[in-house]
Motif scaffolding. Structure first.
Motif, mmCIF file in Angstrom:
data_model
loop_
_atom_site.group_PDB
_atom_site.id
_atom_site.type_symbol
_atom_site.label_atom_id
_atom_site.label_comp_id
_atom_site.label_asym_id
_atom_site.label_seq_id
_atom_site.Cartn_x
_atom_site.Cartn_y
_atom_site.Cartn_z
ATOM 1 N N GLU A 298 1.067 -1.054 0.087
ATOM 2 C CA GLU A 298 0.057 0.060 -0.042
ATOM 3 C C GLU A 298 0.730 1.200 -0.083
ATOM 4 O OE1 GLU A 298 -2.865 -0.140 3.252
ATOM 5 O OE2 GLU A 298 -3.802 -1.996 2.465
ATOM 6 N N VAL A 299 1.902 1.346 0.797
ATOM 7 C CA VAL A 299 3.011 2.465 0.762
ATOM 8 C C VAL A 299 3.378 2.740 -0.479
ATOM 9 C CG1 VAL A 299 4.782 3.269 1.775
ATOM 10 C CG2 VAL A 299 3.308 2.239 3.151
ATOM 11 N N ALA A 300 4.016 1.584 -1.141
ATOM 12 C CA ALA A 300 4.536 1.693 -2.386
ATOM 13 C C ALA A 300 3.515 2.174 -3.434
ATOM 14 C CB ALA A 300 4.998 0.159 -2.964
ATOM 15 N N ALA A 301 2.483 1.871 -3.362
ATOM 16 C CA ALA A 301 1.104 2.290 -4.648
ATOM 17 C C ALA A 301 0.854 3.736 -4.276
ATOM 18 C CB ALA A 301 0.093 1.777 -4.330
ATOM 19 N N GLU A 302 0.973 4.191 -2.809
ATOM 20 C CA GLU A 302 0.882 5.631 -2.805
ATOM 21 C C GLU A 302 2.145 6.319 -3.298
ATOM 22 O OE1 GLU A 302 -0.693 7.244 0.767
ATOM 23 O OE2 GLU A 302 -1.696 5.194 1.643
ATOM 24 N N TYR A 303 3.262 6.028 -3.181
ATOM 25 C CA TYR A 303 4.677 6.602 -3.477
ATOM 26 C C TYR A 303 4.284 6.626 -5.194
ATOM 27 C CZ TYR A 303 7.325 7.076 0.370
ATOM 28 O OH TYR A 303 8.175 7.429 1.439
ATOM 29 N N GLN A 304 3.975 5.789 -5.925
ATOM 30 C CA GLN A 304 3.672 5.704 -7.174
ATOM 31 C C GLN A 304 2.769 6.670 -7.677
ATOM 32 O OE1 GLN A 304 5.899 3.793 -9.385
ATOM 33 N NE2 GLN A 304 4.891 5.179 -10.875
ATOM 34 N N ARG B 190 1.614 11.753 -10.243
ATOM 35 C CA ARG B 190 0.968 13.397 -10.026
ATOM 36 C C ARG B 190 1.853 14.368 -10.181
ATOM 37 N NH1 ARG B 190 -1.839 15.299 -4.549
ATOM 38 N NH2 ARG B 190 -2.798 17.191 -5.390
ATOM 39 N N PHE B 191 3.135 14.172 -9.876
ATOM 40 C CA PHE B 191 3.942 15.451 -10.022
ATOM 41 C C PHE B 191 5.274 15.054 -10.907
ATOM 42 C CE2 PHE B 191 2.125 15.673 -5.817
ATOM 43 C CZ PHE B 191 1.991 17.191 -5.622
#
Length: 323
Positions: free
Chosen positions: A198-204, A209-210
């Motif tokens: 889940e953390v990796a997906a949020e980083y991706q 986005r940026f």
């Protein structure tokens, strides 16, 4: 002159992901106001956040709530209200500082910090308060009443326990891994306890986005201070949100090609491109009871490995004069 591509990106971000005023103001205080002393006039803060879609009523309501939650303290001088970070607010930012602006991952030798919260010495309410604080600090609950972290920061833990008044009600142990530090069972335990997928997906998601705004900033012939402020705010608001969900585990326990490394490099790049114009904008828009906003403390320039050098561009040193 405002950049068209950056303006379109900002407009899309604000439309797609409405911002919560309380959380946004915490981001702005932590990233921008704290380095300048931590105190500003409310009227200047209202002007500053207007391009982010926050109206004066929303800002007033938010700072009132943050005061009740002990993040901010208010002082009335004449007809003006000034809001400052409380001691608790400063401590919280201090804890978050290293995780957000520094890559603190070092070689790990298999050490673990273990916190036991026995039911006979803690009420259920206190136990839950401590659990939430430790989860925020990156610990994982492996069983009820047992939280662990590899290479946990002892000073931060002791500070949490001291503030909560629980330093004499829990047991803190040091443990040592026996066997290979990258064994399959250990990695499976880590993935299960910390939900690294889940953390990796949020980083991706952060990277996706940026990435485009980084290209637009690099290609821009000139940058507008207000646009830089909005971009830096959105950048750190999102990076803070993702980073504080990252338990900051040693590299030996992370999957290969960890997207957190790419996300941090991207954040650093955008921050470097925006910081100077943003600082000039802050010094133009904000003021304290003593006058113009002071320049950022020297420690500010050590963020993201010390990439931020020099001083903001001239032209923004005088606050706007309004009633």
């Amino acid at each position: 002159m405002k950049n068209r591509l950056l303006g379109q990106w900002i407009e899309k971000q604000l439309a797609d992901r409405p911002l919560r005023a309380n959380s946004l103001i915490i981001t702005i205080y932590g990233d921008m106001i704290a380095p300048h002393g931590g105190t500003v006039w409310l009227g200047g803060l209202i002007r500053l956040v207007e391009p982010l879609g926050l109206n004066p009523r929303a800002v007033r309501t938010s700072v009132f709530r943050l005061s009740r939650e002990k993040w901010l303290a208010s002082e009335q001088i004449g007809r003006r209200s000034y809001y400052s970070l409380t001691a608790m607010g400063r401590r919280r930012f201090e804890h978050a500082f290293h995780r957000i602006y520094d890559d603190a991952r070092v070689a790990w030798e298999g050490d673990w910090q273990v916190v036991l919260t026995p039911g006979y010495s803690l009420t259920p309410a206190l136990r839950e308060v401590l659990r939430k604080e430790l989860l925020w600090e990156g610990y994982a609950a492996i069983t009820p009443g047992v939280l662990i972290h590899p290479s946990g920061q002892t000073d931060a833990l002791l500070d949490i326990l001291q503030i909560a008044g629980l330093h004499d009600k829990v047991v803190v142990l040091q443990a040592q891994t026996v066997g290979a530090l990258s064994s399959r069972p250990l990695k499976e335990l880590v993935d299960q306890c910390w939900n690294l997928g889940e953390v990796a997906a949020e980083y991706q998601s952060f990277i996706d986005r940026f990435r485009s705004v980084a290209r637009a900033l690099h290609n821009a012939s000139a940058l507008d201070p207000e646009q830089c402020f909005v971009i830096r705010t959105l950048l750190m608001h999102e990076f803070r949100r993702v980073q504080l969900r990252d338990p900051s585990l040693p590299r030996q326990l992370l999957p290969e090609s960890w997207p957190g490394d790419t996300a941090r490099a991207l954040c650093r790049d955008i921050y470097q491109l925006c910081w100077g114009k943003t600082e000039a904008h802050l010094m133009k828009m904000l003021e304290t009871a003593d006058g113009p906003l002071p320049r950022a403390a020297k420690r500010f320039h050590a963020r993201f490995g010390g990439i931020i050098t020099g001083e903001p561009e001239p032209g923004g040193s005088q606050p706007m004069q309004t009633g």
